[in-house]
Scaffold this motif. Structure first.
Motif, mmCIF file in Angstrom:
data_model
loop_
_atom_site.group_PDB
_atom_site.id
_atom_site.type_symbol
_atom_site.label_atom_id
_atom_site.label_comp_id
_atom_site.label_asym_id
_atom_site.label_seq_id
_atom_site.Cartn_x
_atom_site.Cartn_y
_atom_site.Cartn_z
ATOM 1 N N LYS A 5 59.998 27.060 -74.124
ATOM 2 C CA LYS A 5 60.850 26.201 -73.658
ATOM 3 C C LYS A 5 60.924 25.154 -75.510
ATOM 4 O O LYS A 5 62.348 25.214 -75.910
ATOM 5 C CB LYS A 5 61.247 25.783 -73.142
ATOM 6 C CG LYS A 5 61.358 26.531 -71.608
ATOM 7 C CD LYS A 5 61.643 25.410 -70.235
ATOM 8 C CE LYS A 5 62.727 26.149 -69.182
ATOM 9 N NZ LYS A 5 62.063 25.458 -68.212
ATOM 10 N N ILE A 10 64.122 21.531 -77.312
ATOM 11 C CA ILE A 10 64.595 20.336 -76.312
ATOM 12 C C ILE A 10 64.798 18.892 -76.767
ATOM 13 O O ILE A 10 64.065 18.253 -78.150
ATOM 14 C CB ILE A 10 64.092 20.114 -75.017
ATOM 15 C CG1 ILE A 10 62.696 20.137 -75.326
ATOM 16 C CG2 ILE A 10 63.539 21.366 -74.517
ATOM 17 C CD1 ILE A 10 61.307 19.824 -74.194
ATOM 18 N N GLU A 93 72.039 14.907 -72.654
ATOM 19 C CA GLU A 93 71.249 15.691 -73.668
ATOM 20 C C GLU A 93 69.884 15.575 -73.162
ATOM 21 O O GLU A 93 69.388 17.000 -73.719
ATOM 22 C CB GLU A 93 71.200 15.942 -75.102
ATOM 23 C CG GLU A 93 72.770 15.777 -75.391
ATOM 24 C CD GLU A 93 73.674 14.969 -75.048
ATOM 25 O OE1 GLU A 93 73.300 13.789 -75.038
ATOM 26 O OE2 GLU A 93 75.030 14.797 -74.932
ATOM 27 N N LYS A 95 66.333 16.294 -72.037
ATOM 28 C CA LYS A 95 65.435 17.585 -71.163
ATOM 29 C C LYS A 95 64.519 16.813 -70.590
ATOM 30 O O LYS A 95 63.904 17.028 -69.233
ATOM 31 C CB LYS A 95 65.562 18.574 -71.975
ATOM 32 C CG LYS A 95 64.639 19.681 -70.550
ATOM 33 C CD LYS A 95 66.055 19.995 -69.612
ATOM 34 C CE LYS A 95 64.632 21.590 -68.647
ATOM 35 N NZ LYS A 95 65.670 21.627 -67.761
ATOM 36 N N LYS A 131 66.493 16.248 -65.435
ATOM 37 C CA LYS A 131 64.896 15.691 -66.058
ATOM 38 C C LYS A 131 63.967 16.332 -65.861
ATOM 39 O O LYS A 131 63.096 16.197 -64.693
ATOM 40 C CB LYS A 131 64.637 15.032 -66.428
ATOM 41 C CG LYS A 131 66.265 13.830 -66.930
ATOM 42 C CD LYS A 131 67.114 14.635 -67.627
ATOM 43 C CE LYS A 131 68.843 14.477 -67.881
ATOM 44 N NZ LYS A 131 69.789 15.179 -68.876
#
Length: 225
Positions: A5, A10, A93, A95, A131
């Protein structure tokens, strides 16, 4: 933390108090970029390349180029202010959110109860918004700073609350307090030996570059990134 990820990219957000913002480190300064205003006090963004999060940002940039880090730590903020202005601190936006609060609540009469309630509420709201939340504990401070007249509570009490919230919410905890205390014990040192440094804040509370690096190392090890 899933490295795949991170490789995909992110946005990481850091919120909390002055320890979250990186105060105490050398080359750290407050900008004119206001984050929010509350009770007549304005809270401004801080730049801190030698702080724990500055080191994290550099590390991620070198190893996961698509990851971005934004710090909205607010020096002097109480947990109720972070909770109240969460919409000013967090964007859609974001994360992954690192949350480090609590030391200022030591000055309030019901500070530890407020911290427990506010921290849990902040975590719940962030999780409900999709989140990933990570709690961090602060560093230890020197005895003289710990016992200023306005300190109704002490850092170890803040740490216990943050640990309890992390456990009850089943979220990761980067326990800087434990990590640094164990480091001191292993090396037969006290916090006074490492919390001061050239060009640093040197108030016995805000960590020097040396302590900032320990906090960075602890985060990297805990999050396995």
């Amino acid at each position: 933390m899933n490295k795949d990820k991170l490789a995909e990219g992110i946005k990481i957000k850091i919120i909390g108090d002055s320890i979250a913002a990186g105060a105490g480190s050398s080359m750290s300064y407050r900008t004119e970029d206001m984050i929010f205003e509350e009770d007549g006090t304005k809270f401004f963004r801080r730049v801190a390349p030698n702080s724990w999060w500055g080191l994290l940002e550099k590390y991620l940039r070198q190893n996961y180029s698509a990851v971005t880090v934004e710090n909205k730590g607010c020096g002097g903020a109480f947990s109720y202010q972070i909770k109240k202005h969460l919409d000013d601190l967090i964007s859609r936006e974001d994360k992954l959110v690192f949350l480090l609060i609590g030391l200022n609540d030591r000055k309030r009469i019901n500070g530890m109860e407020e911290l427990k309630s506010n921290c849990a509420s902040i975590v719940d709201e962030l999780i409900s918004d999709g989140k990933i939340v990570v709690l961090l504990t602060p560093n230890p401070s020197v005895h003289s700073n710990e016992y200023y007249s306005n300190r109704i509570y002490h850092t170890n009490e803040v740490v216990e609350i943050l640990r309890d919230v992390a456990k009850s919410k089943s979220i990761p905890l980067v326990d800087n307090y434990k990590y640094i205390m164990e480091y001191l014990e292993r090396n037969k040192l006290v916090i006074d030996d490492i919390i001061y440094g050239d060009g640093c804040g040197n108030d016995g509370l805000h960590p020097s570059d040396y302590v900032q690096r320990l906090m960075f190392q602890n985060l990297i090890e805990t999050m396995q990134i």
